[in-house]
Write a protein that holds these residues in place. Structure first.
Motif: not given
Length: 315
Positions: A89-94, A99-108, A114-116, A121-124
């Motif tokens: 669950s941890s260690g994904w922010d970077e 991906a966010k900076a490249a305007n690529i939506p991420v779906v879990l 776990d992220t602040a 991410y767009l949705s889970a």
């Protein structure tokens, strides 16, 4: 009027599929450590083919480093979206920030992170993994009808959010029954071989006849545990109750054979829901709910044979 309503729904679905058809989607999959995981990948591929989506699947072999590498590769390739089934669950922010900076939506898929910063991410698309454990625990309490019960628990991979949640949920499910207690818990890493090994250790550590039930965080570990019980001369499903999660075909076969008692379904059809919301987002920017929840259904031996037939070709 009913006919008009049906046509409107069909037209919307068609337009959504057309919006998704030109998409290239990268899927960072944890691995193929279980029947359920293989089914999730298979259904993702079948649904992508049906919709005309170009799906690129990367098998991480249960290593987060491989998933991060795959996501960066997808970003470099300029995919339209990324599906991520996170191994922990941890260690994904970077990397998700990249991906966010490249305007690529991420779906879990099937697991949360776990992220602040939830905007990473767009949705889970997941089940309520705490509720899965609750369903299993409530079933056991009802089945025991007041009998004392020492339970051994075979957890999944430590560090994954759903492992903590399935443990928490089960504990909540049995909390009303003072006659039920978890006496041993250990990780079986979601595999049959490790589940068998862990159960062998439990049997050696506990006094003969003292284990009343086994709760496993997935069916594959339970299949391994059933083998260990049989090899030790025990009778799973009668001498020792067996409840687990996933609802893969082999657990239905075990239930039909009298070797298991209950399973809580985690549907492997996660990707189709992700494709739906990505199609709408790609078409007109429709922002989906942050959490798309799938049901947690309890299955018992009375429907096991039919469920095995229905599911066997998907896994």
């Amino acid at each position: 009027m009913a006919g008009c309503g049906d046509k409107g729904g069909t037209d919307k679905a068609t337009k959504a599929n057309e919006a998704a058809a030109a998409m290239t989607i990268g899927f960072s999959q944890i691995g193929s450590e279980s029947g359920w995981r293989a089914a999730e990948t298979k259904l993702a591929k079948l649904e992508a083919e049906k919709r005309g989506i170009n799906l690129k699947v990367s098998d991480a072999q249960q290593q987060q480093a491989n998933q991060i590498k795959a996501i960066r590769s997808f970003i470099a390739q300029g995919v339209d979206a990324i599906l991520l089934a996170p191994v922990i669950s941890s260690g994904w922010d970077e990397v998700l920030g990249e991906a966010k900076a490249a305007n690529i939506p991420v779906v879990l898929l099937d697991r949360q992170i776990d992220t602040a910063d939830p905007s990473l991410y767009l949705s889970a698309v997941t089940s309520d993994t705490v509720e899965e454990g609750r369903v299993a625990g409530r079933w056991l309490v009802e089945k025991l009808a007041g009998r004392d019960c020492r339970v051994v628990e075979i957890q999944g991979t430590i560090g994954a959010s759903l492992v903590a949640n399935r443990k928490k949920g089960f504990e909540e499910g049995i909390s009303s029954a003072g006659n039920v207690q978890i006496v041993r818990t250990q990780s079986g890493e979601f595999t049959r071989a490790k589940g068998k090994e862990v159960m062998e250790g439990f049997i050696k550590a506990e006094a003969p006849g003292s284990i009343c039930a086994v709760y496993a965080h997935n069916d594959d570990m339970m299949i391994g545990a059933i083998q260990a019980m049989k090899e030790a001369g025990l009778k799973p499903g009668s001498e020792i109750l067996a409840v687990s999660i996933d609802a893969v075909p082999d657990i239905f076969k075990a239930m039909a054979d009298g070797d298991a008692n209950a399973t809580v379904e985690l549907t492997p059809d996660m990707a189709s829901r992700a494709y739906d919301l990505l199609a709408a987002y790609n078409k007109d920017g429709t922002v989906p709910p942050k959490w798309v929840q799938t049901p947690s259904t309890l299955y018992l031996p009375d429907t096991a044979a039919a469920e095995y037939e229905r599911r066997k070709d998907l896994y």
